[in-house]
Design an enzyme around this catalytic site. Structure first.
Site, PDB file in Angstrom:
ATOM      1  N   GLN A 237       0.825  -1.211   0.000  1.00 43.77           N
ATOM      2  CA  GLN A 237       0.000   0.000   0.000  1.00 43.77           C
ATOM      3  C   GLN A 237       0.861   1.264   0.000  1.00 43.77           C
ATOM      4  O   GLN A 237       0.359   2.360  -0.172  1.00 43.77           O
ATOM      5  CB  GLN A 237      -0.947   0.010   1.205  1.00 43.77           C
ATOM      6  CG  GLN A 237      -2.056  -1.022   1.104  1.00 43.77           C
ATOM      7  CD  GLN A 237      -3.055  -0.985   2.244  1.00 43.77           C
ATOM      8  OE1 GLN A 237      -3.281  -2.008   2.872  1.00 43.77           O
ATOM      9  NE2 GLN A 237      -3.664   0.159   2.522  1.00 43.77           N
ATOM     10  N   CYS A 385      -9.963   2.474   8.589  1.00 43.07           N
ATOM     11  CA  CYS A 385     -10.183   3.609   9.471  1.00 43.07           C
ATOM     12  C   CYS A 385      -8.822   4.215   9.644  1.00 43.07           C
ATOM     13  O   CYS A 385      -7.836   3.520   9.769  1.00 43.07           O
ATOM     14  CB  CYS A 385     -10.731   3.174  10.797  1.00 43.07           C
ATOM     15  SG  CYS A 385      -9.547   2.990  12.101  1.00 43.07           S
TER      16      CYS A 385
HETATM   17  N1  PCD Z   1     -14.809  13.347  -1.929  1.00 39.47           N
HETATM   18  C1  PCD Z   1     -14.437  12.183  -2.486  1.00 39.47           C
HETATM   19  C2  PCD Z   1     -13.603  11.317  -1.770  1.00 39.47           C
HETATM   20  C3  PCD Z   1     -13.206  10.143  -2.365  1.00 39.47           C
HETATM   21  N2  PCD Z   1     -13.642   9.815  -3.586  1.00 39.47           N
HETATM   22  C4  PCD Z   1     -13.184   8.565  -4.214  1.00 39.47           C
HETATM   23  O1  PCD Z   1     -13.380   7.488  -3.356  1.00 39.47           O
HETATM   24  C5  PCD Z   1     -12.231   6.637  -3.356  1.00 39.47           C
HETATM   25  C6  PCD Z   1     -11.605   6.533  -1.917  1.00 39.47           C
HETATM   26  O2  PCD Z   1     -10.976   7.749  -1.622  1.00 39.47           O
HETATM   27  P1  PCD Z   1     -10.303   8.086  -0.227  1.00 39.47           P
HETATM   28  O3  PCD Z   1     -11.310   8.174   0.846  1.00 39.47           O
HETATM   29  O4  PCD Z   1      -9.418   9.235  -0.440  1.00 39.47           O
HETATM   30  O5  PCD Z   1      -9.435   6.814   0.149  1.00 39.47           O
HETATM   31  P2  PCD Z   1      -8.101   6.247  -0.516  1.00 39.47           P
HETATM   32  O6  PCD Z   1      -6.919   6.833   0.159  1.00 39.47           O
HETATM   33  O7  PCD Z   1      -8.204   6.330  -1.983  1.00 39.47           O
HETATM   34  O8  PCD Z   1      -8.226   4.739  -0.179  1.00 39.47           O
HETATM   35  C7  PCD Z   1      -7.924   4.280   1.127  1.00 39.47           C
HETATM   36  C8  PCD Z   1      -9.167   3.664   1.728  1.00 39.47           C
HETATM   37  O9  PCD Z   1      -9.863   2.877   0.771  1.00 39.47           O
HETATM   38  C9  PCD Z   1     -10.895   2.036   1.270  1.00 39.47           C
HETATM   39  N3  PCD Z   1     -11.640   1.496   0.206  1.00 39.47           N
HETATM   40  C10 PCD Z   1     -11.219   0.355  -0.446  1.00 39.47           C
HETATM   41  N4  PCD Z   1     -11.853  -0.042  -1.544  1.00 39.47           N
HETATM   42  C11 PCD Z   1     -11.437  -1.145  -2.188  1.00 39.47           C
HETATM   43  N5  PCD Z   1     -12.116  -1.553  -3.283  1.00 39.47           N
HETATM   44  N6  PCD Z   1     -10.386  -1.880  -1.741  1.00 39.47           N
HETATM   45  C12 PCD Z   1      -9.708  -1.509  -0.645  1.00 39.47           C
HETATM   46  O10 PCD Z   1      -8.664  -2.234  -0.236  1.00 39.47           O
HETATM   47  C13 PCD Z   1     -10.126  -0.388   0.063  1.00 39.47           C
HETATM   48  N7  PCD Z   1      -9.492  -0.002   1.250  1.00 39.47           N
HETATM   49  C14 PCD Z   1     -10.200   0.915   2.088  1.00 39.47           C
HETATM   50  C15 PCD Z   1      -9.251   1.553   3.050  1.00 39.47           C
HETATM   51  S1  PCD Z   1      -8.794   0.658   4.387  1.00 39.47           S
HETATM   52 MO1  PCD Z   1      -6.894   1.688   5.322  1.00 39.47          MO
HETATM   53  O11 PCD Z   1      -5.689   1.001   4.392  1.00 39.47           O
HETATM   54  O12 PCD Z   1      -7.139   0.520   6.696  1.00 39.47           O
HETATM   55  O13 PCD Z   1      -6.018   2.803   6.387  1.00 39.47           O
HETATM   56  S2  PCD Z   1      -7.815   3.473   4.066  1.00 39.47           S
HETATM   57  C16 PCD Z   1      -8.764   2.815   2.905  1.00 39.47           C
HETATM   58  C17 PCD Z   1     -11.224   7.178  -4.343  1.00 39.47           C
HETATM   59  O14 PCD Z   1     -11.408   6.554  -5.571  1.00 39.47           O
HETATM   60  C18 PCD Z   1     -11.672   8.644  -4.455  1.00 39.47           C
HETATM   61  O15 PCD Z   1     -11.317   9.230  -5.574  1.00 39.47           O
HETATM   62  C19 PCD Z   1     -14.493  10.663  -4.282  1.00 39.47           C
HETATM   63  O16 PCD Z   1     -14.923  10.339  -5.398  1.00 39.47           O
HETATM   64  N8  PCD Z   1     -14.881  11.872  -3.719  1.00 39.47           N
HETATM   65 CU   LIG Z   2      -7.964   2.298  13.202  1.00 36.80          CU
END
Ligand code: PCD
Ligand SMILES: [Cu+]
Length: 806
Positions: A237, A385
């Site tokens: 990520q 969250c």
């Molecule tokens: N005003 C507004 C805002 C927003 N948007 C859209 O909606 C979506 C979302 O955004 P945001 O709220 O800024 O967020 P981001 O940074 O992009 O992403 C992140 C998140 O995202 C959610 N969702 C989802 N979906 C899917 N299909 N798969 C996944 O894996 C997932 N993961 C989950 C989680 S767990 Mo953490 O990592 O635990 O811290 S943190 C998180 C994108 O497409 C955008 O552009 C719109 O349209 N408008």
């Molecule tokens: Cu959290």
């Protein structure tokens, strides 16, 4: 209309598919035809496969490891143990929380499923067979699964840590203690609570759960010894952070490392951290000189990768007899498992938990969070969250319900009289956050009206009477929630991960024919960035979204960014995107003015072109301008049309929402039926309403899972009882109700397009809405607080304890 009729302004706007358009997701054509390209789809010549020997014990000394039989199996290439990693200083690795974690068991194991040895073989099946042949001798040690007990116990879990020494977040008062983190005015809060007219106290437990993405975690490492380059594909990520960490750990120069996050099958926070599998695949590739793939199976993923929550939140809230809240006090015992591997900005070991004053104007508050080591898997990720916000929202929304009960007041009314008022924004909370914008009363009234709240309460009252007369066995619960999220980490001045400031970026290139490619420092895991970020650029540059390619996830091409989690892509990278678009426009303006032979200030922007002021028939479209940028010598202007923007947000954004869940509960079977779920979200300016609706549906379904059945449970000796999808609840279409979505639109005043995040909101608001519905159904019978998940058995037990079974 003949071909010569120029399009109207409206038609030109529509053609862009810019901000506010429910443009169809461009990535789906690929995904729905099975043409996605996930880590496991990567197949390289001569590639080897890794698999882990894992600990069956939650706490044990590793007496010996004998790999002879495994190595004798044809097709097995290597078996790595901590001893092999030690000379490279890779047998331990830093965690995102400033702790360190064993890559492979070093002398002992601390949780069930912990990585002990890494077997590398010619295919996945041989690797799995060889895992069975590795003989490990263990000597069992006493197991601590309860964080309260861990803080009292003589058993030392982390023998590698100096007993009295400070941790990454200050003093540790016991050998199993990690940190105490505090915010707010403790003395003042305690004084207010002591002298208050009404006080309620409750222990609110948010159980341990797991993001469980459809695709498990994995990586493919390929070390090319000839040119010295390491390529690493993985479920990341935050690909750039992985590159930097990999460079710091391995000593390979950063330009020689290329990290690629290809398509990702859901992240949900699970793929933020760095796991032993990634490190081992890299080491194995360096050792064997061949590419090495590691793909987790479901049990690996559930038992050993980052869990979420596990917060014991003890709260006290005080109010006047009329219901005006006067103070909030919270102490959390946070079970972090064997290593502190929470994914939080460095300065916030409990994430943004201090958003726990919620949507309410609470004059004084205090929170203290104690982090504790236990014999459970490490992690503590967001799971939809941003950094402990869902714990905070659950806590305050339960406390409000309990307070309403004590005051014998309607819980909707109690919320209304305590909401931060519209004119108070920007609002600084007692715990130090500056809420950027909000209009809670409008959202709340809209929600209550939409579900006919008064009618529901009347129906509920009748139901209770009917129940008491023995005419029905079903109760009706109305689950209310008004949540405030905090997303978009974050200002570099207070948010960093391992020292890396949490800005984000966008780089855009307009081609001579007027189409474009833009690259961002974030990475979609299903959110639809390729669709929505093109919409931002369409509105900013006048180039139709369909003519803009969005690329993410390849560190060799994308600008540096901190990745996608904590709903930060829209608030941070989305802002960078808008500003990169504006840079393009600024240059385009100079070019247009030159072409139109007027002064720069005599042209103005109109959808997709610059027009001479007062002479609408004289204009240059962005396509004409792009062509000229490359092909015409323009005095004082460099050729080309490109821009890059790095954005450090001045503040977080504070999306909010009003959710109402109407639930029927059968007291004899403990079964529930969700009759209605109404979700109003306010995420400021909406980029793509359809994508938002999809995000809300997905997040609510995860909330349903968590509130109603999903949990990572351990027995007393640390066996993980929910390591498969037989035991770990994932809702299907069968359990999932229909959702009604709605919105209000209160823009963020500091975001260039006014957008706030939304991806996490439905989880943050959904969990308390479901849980409050269960509690509310039993309110008339005196239930104040019970523990999630509210599976059939727990609901039945609650009914039983309340004496409802006759
Ligand atoms: N005003 C507004 C805002 C927003 N948007 C859209 O909606 C979506 C979302 O955004 P945001 O709220 O800024 O967020 P981001 O940074 O992009 O992403 C992140 C998140 O995202 C959610 N969702 C989802 N979906 C899917 N299909 N798969 C996944 O894996 C997932 N993961 C989950 C989680 S767990 Mo953490 O990592 O635990 O811290 S943190 C998180 C994108 O497409 C955008 O552009 C719109 O349209 N408008
Ligand atoms: Cu959290």
């Amino acid at each position: 209309m003949n071909d010569m009729t120029p399009p109207t302004r409206e038609e030109r706007v529509e053609k862009l598919k810019g901000l506010g358009s429910s443009r169809k997701r461009v990535e789906d054509a690929r995904f729905t035809q099975g043409k996605g390209n996930y880590v496991d789809d990567i197949k390289l010549p001569g590639m080897l496969h890794g698999d882990f020997v894992r600990s069956p014990y939650a706490h044990a000394r590793v007496v010996s490891i004998n790999a002879e039989a495994a190595l004798a199996l044809p097709g097995v290439v290597a078996v790595l143990t901590a001893k092999d990693l030690e000379p490279l200083s890779l047998h331990w690795m830093p965690t995102l929380a400033g702790d360190k974690q064993m890559v492979l068991a070093d002398g002992k194991v601390l949780f069930q499923g912990q990585e002990v040895a890494f077997v590398v073989a010619e295919d996945r099946y041989i690797a799995a067979d060889a895992v069975e042949l590795v003989e490990v001798e263990y000597e069992e040690l006493p197991v601590l699964v309860d964080p309260f007990e861990a803080l009292q116990s003589d058993v030392v879990l982390r023998e590698d840590l100096e007993p009295g020494a400070d941790g990454a977040h200050g003093p540790r008062r016991h050998h199993n203690h990690i940190f105490l983190w505090e915010e707010g005015d403790k003395a003042a809060t305690e004084q207010v609570i002591e002298n208050a007219e009404v006080v309620v106290e409750e222990m609110v437990y948010y159980h341990r759960t797991h993001p469980c993405p459809l695709e498990t975690c994995g990586s493919v490492a390929s070390m090319d010894k000839v040119n010295g380059k390491l390529t690493l594909w993985g479920t990341f990520q935050a690909p750039h952070v992985v590159r930097t960490v990999a460079s710091l750990l391995s000593g390979i120069e950063e330009h020689n490392i290329r990290v690629i996050s290809p398509d990702i099958g859901g992240g949900f926070g699970n793929k933020v951290g760095v796991y032993p599998g990634y490190v081992c695949s890299i080491v194995a590739s360096i050792v064997t000189g061949k590419p090495v793939k590691f793909i987790e199976d479901r049990m690996d993923n559930l038992m050993a990768t980052a869990f979420a929550r596990d917060y014991w939140m003890k709260g006290r809230i005080s109010a006047t007899k009329e219901g005006k809240i006067t103070g909030l006090h919270c102490h959390v015992t946070a079970d972090h498992g064997a290593f502190d591997a929470c994914a939080d900005p460095t300065k916030f070991p409990a994430g943004f938990f201090h958003i726990c004053t919620g949507s309410y104007d609470i004059p004084v508050a205090y929170v203290g969070v104690d982090g504790v080591y236990t014999n459970k898997a490490p992690g503590g990720v967001a799971y939809r969250c941003s950094f402990r916000v869902t714990e905070a929202a659950y806590f305050i929304e339960r406390m409000i319900e309990v307070l309403a009960m004590e005051l014998n007041m309607d819980a909707a009314e109690l919320r209304r009289i305590n909401f931060i008022r519209k004119e108070q924004f920007p609002y600084t909370s007692a715990l130090g956050w500056e809420y950027d914008s909000g209009d809670y009363h409008t959202a709340w009234d809209k929600a209550l009206e939409a579900v006919d709240y008064k009618g529901l309460r009347a129906e509920q009252a009748e139901r209770v009477e009917a129940f008491k007369r023995g005419e029905t066995r079903k109760l009706l619960g109305i689950g209310l929630t008004h949540f405030t999220e905090i997303v978009g980490a974050g200002p570099v001045k207070n948010c960093d991960i391992l020292g890396m400031g949490m800005f984000d970026s966008c780089e855009i290139r307009i081609h001579p024919t007027g189409s474009a490619v833009a690259r961002l420092g974030t990475i979609s895991q299903g959110q639809g960035h390729a669709t929505t970020f093109a919409q931002i650029l369409a509105s900013e540059t006048g180039i139709p979204a369909d003519s803009i390619t969005i690329e993410e996830g390849d560190t060799d091409t994308a600008p540096y960014g901190l990745g996608t989690y904590g709903s930060r892509s829209t608030p941070v990278a989305g802002a960078a995107t808008a500003l990169a678009g504006r840079k393009i426009r600024a240059k385009a303006q100079m070019i247009a003015a030159y072409l139109l032979e007027v002064h720069d200030n005599d042209v103005e922007w109109d959808v997709d072109r610059f027009v001479v002021k007062g002479a609408p028939e004289r204009f240059k479209t962005i396509q004409e301008i792009a062509y000229a940028a490359y092909n015409q010598a323009i005095p004082g202007v460099e050729p080309g049309l490109e821009a890059v923007s790095y954005y450090d947000p001045p503040n977080m954004t504070y999306p909010f929402g009003a959710y109402i869940c109407v639930m029927e509960i059968d007291v004899d079977t403990g079964e529930h039926e969700i009759r209605q779920f109404y979700a109003l979200d306010d995420c400021g300016t909406r980029i793509n309403p359809m994508v938002i609706e999809g995000q809300v549906h997905g997040g609510l379904t995860e909330a349903l899972a968590i509130a109603m059945g999903q949990e990572i449970a351990y027995d007393d000796i640390g066996n993980c009882k929910t390591g498969t999808l037989m035991d770990f609840f994932i809702p299907t279409a069968w359990e999932t109700p229909n959702y009604t979505t709605d919105f209000t639109e209160t823009p963020s005043p500091h975001h260039p397009i006014g957008a706030k995040g939304v991806g996490e909101s439905p989880n943050v608001g959904g969990v308390p809405a479901f849980s409050n519905a269960v509690h509310d159904a039993f309110r008339a019978f005196g239930l104040r607080q019970s523990h999630m998940p509210h599976d059939h058995w727990r609901i039945w037990k609650t009914a039983n304890q309340l004496g409802l079974h006759g």
